[in-house]
Design an enzyme around this catalytic site. Structure first.
Site, PDB file in Angstrom:
ATOM      1  N   CYS A   1       0.714  -1.102   0.097  1.00  0.00           N
ATOM      2  CA  CYS A   1      -0.049  -0.041  -0.060  1.00  0.00           C
ATOM      3  C   CYS A   1       0.935   1.170  -0.124  1.00  0.00           C
ATOM      4  CB  CYS A   1      -0.996   0.029   1.089  1.00  0.00           C
ATOM      5  SG  CYS A   1      -1.706  -1.490   1.369  1.00  0.00           S
TER       6      CYS A   1
ATOM      7  N   HIS B   1      -9.813   2.263   0.176  1.00  0.00           N
ATOM      8  CA  HIS B   1      -8.257   1.945  -0.005  1.00  0.00           C
ATOM      9  C   HIS B   1      -7.874   1.435  -1.220  1.00  0.00           C
ATOM     10  CE1 HIS B   1      -4.272   1.376   1.122  1.00  0.00           C
ATOM     11  NE2 HIS B   1      -4.565   0.442   2.110  1.00  0.00           N
TER      12      HIS B   1
ATOM     13  N   HIS C   1      -2.882   7.963   6.596  1.00  0.00           N
ATOM     14  CA  HIS C   1      -3.077   6.710   5.666  1.00  0.00           C
ATOM     15  C   HIS C   1      -4.503   6.195   6.231  1.00  0.00           C
ATOM     16  CE1 HIS C   1      -2.056   2.973   3.607  1.00  0.00           C
ATOM     17  NE2 HIS C   1      -2.205   2.102   4.806  1.00  0.00           N
TER      18      HIS C   1
END
Lengths: 331, 393
Positions: free
Chosen positions: B155, B323, B288
């Site tokens: 990620c 996400h 995040h």
């Protein structure tokens, strides 16, 4: 501008001079992992890519004080193929029900670099490149620039690619139906190689990575003209290259441009020695370092015969969608 | 490296818009793009909540108006849409030898898994799952003949792609680079995160004490970065500066982060050092903030450790987009630049209850404030932690 040295090396590849080397696919036999490095329990859960990476990384790291390590960089063409295939298969077979996350967790490309960091508790730079046959070079390029710019001083740089039975079956089935052979001489294999890069020279230094470039070959930018520009930049003449070690994306059927490249130089193909995998150039890198240090690692049929030993400059060249040049020199 | 790396182009596609302007409009309207999965058949279709780009692959190809290779992955198509927008803003008509760095986690898995394990006797499909194939396809669509590489650090992939691009500029190896991230939704990742029990069956609520997990998303975000050295005699508008890119490893666990948020702390600390800023100079943090129990708690802990009593406004825009994995840092880099451009810190949607430990509330509403420096965080599996700092032009 700082210089870039290679202070340790460890590789894990096949030796095709052994018998049984005329198969399409040849896996690497792994040495037993020292239980002080990795408990047998942990080792059992790890895929081969992770294990190959750890074995080579730990051997290379023996040469340095680990507290000096500023980061870990890993390249891989296919990443953690076995776990990726395994998770894909379980999705298909179990129709997305009751899936175990283990294979998924271990399937990400950065698993190898992450597991090495975890094992040696290194919180430094951690990076994973994947760009087909220049995955290792991409990794080396990042490390090279960081050391030249003195962003960091000591880095573990490596690459790994593994074979997966599921992927082998798929390729075999495609080959059978299309009547296209998988190989015509160079088997598909697997392996790893890890190196300590530093902008500080020490008594173990194996060589200097003088310069490197990765580029798209075009009609205008043929290997010869790229090499000429590269040598000019580094104030070298072609005669000063003691050896060109090259590999190719299509070792059995090189393009005309590729086959004719560097014909006036002493050149050898390394893939006949260890087989083909996306990051097989790790072998060439290690071999070049050995040549610079007068070690005759294994006998390679070379057009330059008696020139083996006392080399000053060795060029590694990889032909493919993108070509790479890496110039290593004796220190 | 103060103000030596300029952002001259931005391009993106997400569940909340097919370009930067649409994305900004959705952010401003507090409109999220999370809905039941449409495009991928199987158990999760019409059921699992995701931030899906509304355009089909055919529509994406039409939008690109160029020849696209057979069996092109959605990851490459999304990347090409975003990259073209970024290049157009930067006034670059041909990619030529400009280096391209792509961050992606699953690459062409979307197209590969549709045929696995019966690949129709097709070698092309085997290639498509390679990370390096997605970047090669992107380069092909853009007509580039420069150095192309790809980074796959889960990620945080796009943050590291942006960072490496900056390094190419610093070293003088290039004057401009095209960098960013792209990831398409795939059965592989949806089932992966589902098997880890990290997916929420409700709309995600980052930094809320009642958060239930993440919603996956897809998209791409690309930047054109140019060295200010090479921009000297041009009048090209500068959208902002990339003043730091950092990378550290948590070295704690393959999929979860340490309680102290060590990796996140180190990444943010290193970024501040590189940007030559003190914590109080950060005006907004685009966190995040995946909305998993573990990430939000440890990220907030790391923020608290670094910023002590003076915590800047922070929010997670994953409450809008879901996400987007390897693309997220590219998308959120652009949100950081939009925050600077419009002097607007974005609301963290659906926030109601402050977490207990640490008790840090994100921004519940949009806030108009002076924004000079934005910190953007991206963390991933494998302990990878990266932070970027963007500054006003």
């Amino acid at each position: 501008m700082h210089k870039v040295y290679i202070n340790a090396a460890s590789i894990c590849v096949n030796n095709l001079s052994l018998p049984n080397s005329r198969e399409n696919w040849i896996k690497v036999d792994l040495p037993k992992i020292d239980s002080k490095i990795l408990s047998p329990n942990s080792a059992r859960r790890m895929s081969k890519a992770v294990k190959m990476g750890i074995i080579c990384a730990m051997e290379a790291l023996q040469q340095i004080d680990r507290s000096e390590l500023d980061g870990i960089l890993v390249g891989s063409g296919k990443g953690c193929l076995i776990d990726s295939d395994r998770f894909l298969q379980s999705i298909a077979v179990q129709q997305e029900e009751f899936l175990s996350p283990t294979a998924f967790i271990q399937s990400t490309h950065n698993t190898v670099a992450g597991q090495i960091a975890l094992l040696i508790k290194n919180t430094g730079y951690n990076m994973t490149y994947s760009q087909g046959r220049v995955s290792f070079e991409s990794t080396v390029f990042d490390a090279y620039l960081q050391l030249v710019l003195n962003e960091r001083k000591t880095l573990l740089v490596g690459a790994v690619d593994e074979l997966s039975d599921i992927s082998i079956d798929i390729s075999e089935s495609i080959a059978n139906t299309t009547d296209q052979p998988i190989t015509t001489g160079i088997p598909r294999t697997e392996g790893a190689g890890f190196f300590i890069f530093s902008n500080q020279k020490n008594q173990h230094t194996l060589g200097e990575l003088v310069d490197m470039v990765i580029y798209h070959p075009t009609e205008e930018l043929r290997p010869e003209s790229q090499l000429a520009a590269f040598l000019k930049k580094n104030k070298l003449s072609a005669e000063q290259l003691d050896l060109v070690i090259y590999g190719s994306a299509k070792p059995e059927t090189p393009s005309e441009m590729e086959a004719e490249a560097f014909n006036d130089l002493a050149k050898i193909n390394y893939q006949s020695q260890i087989g083909y995998f996306d990051t097989d150039v790790v072998f060439a890198f290690d071999f070049a370092l050995k040549q610079l240090n007068n070690q005759t690692f294994r006998s390679i049929e070379s057009p330059i015969g008696n020139k083996i030993g006392a080399f000053q400059h060795v060029l590694i060249c990889n032909f493919g969608d993108q070509n790479s040049l890496m110039l290593l020199s004796r220190c | 490296m103060k103000n030596t790396i300029a952002v001259t182009g931005m391009g993106m596609i997400t569940a909340i818009g097919n370009n930067v302007a649409q994305n900004y409009h959705s952010l401003l309207q507090k409109q999220h793009g999370i809905k039941p999965l449409q495009h991928i058949s199987g158990k999760h279709q019409h059921h699992t909540l995701v931030g899906e780009v509304s355009l089909t692959n055919e529509a994406l190809i039409e939008k690109l108006r160029t020849e696209v290779p057979d069996y092109c992955s959605r990851t490459s198509l999304l990347a090409a849409i975003a990259a073209k927008e970024a290049m157009s803003q930067a006034g670059i008509t041909a990619a030529a030898d400009m280096p391209i760095v792509l961050g992606t986690s699953v690459a062409g898995m979307d197209i590969f898994e549709q045929h696995f394990p019966h690949l129709q006797q097709n070698d092309t499909l085997i290639q498509r799952r390679d990370v390096g194939d997605s970047s090669a396809l992107l380069a092909k669509i853009l007509g580039s003949n420069g150095y192309v590489t790809a980074i796959s650090t889960a990620c945080s992939s796009a943050a590291n792609a942006i960072g490496f691009g900056a390094r190419l500029l610093r070293s003088g190896r290039a004057d401009r680079v095209l960098v960013g991230g792209s990831d398409a939704l795939s059965k592989f990742t949806i089932n992966g995160f589902d098997s880890l029990m990290l997916l929420s069956d409700q709309l995600n609520r980052p930094f809320d004490s009642n958060r239930k997990g993440l919603n996956l998303g897809e998209g791409a975000g690309f930047l054109v970065l140019e060295s200010t050295r090479s921009l000297k005699n041009t009048k090209k508008p500068i959208l902002g500066y990339l003043n730091a890119f950092s990378n550290a490893n948590d070295a704690f666990h393959q999929t979860s982060t340490s309680d102290s948020g060590e990796g996140a702390y180190l990444a943010m600390q290193e970024a501040l050092k590189m940007a030559e800023l003190i914590p109080s100079e950060i005006d907004y943090i685009n966190a995040h903030g995946t909305a998993t129990e573990n990430n939000d708690r440890t990220e907030a802990t790391a923020i608290q450790r670094l910023f002590n009593d003076a915590i800047p406004p922070f929010s997670s825009t994953k409450s809008y987009t879901g996400h987007t994995l390897g693309a997220s840092a590219g998308i959120e880099a652009i949100y950081a630049l939009l925050a600077i451009q419009h002097q607007l810190a974005f609301a963290n949607l659906r926030f109601e209850n402050t977490m207990e430990q640490p008790a840090l509330p994100p921004l519940a509403e949009h806030q108009r404030i002076d924004i000079r420096h934005v910190l953007s965080n991206s963390f991933g599996f494998g302990g990878n932690c990266s932070s970027l700092i963007f500054s006003h032009a």
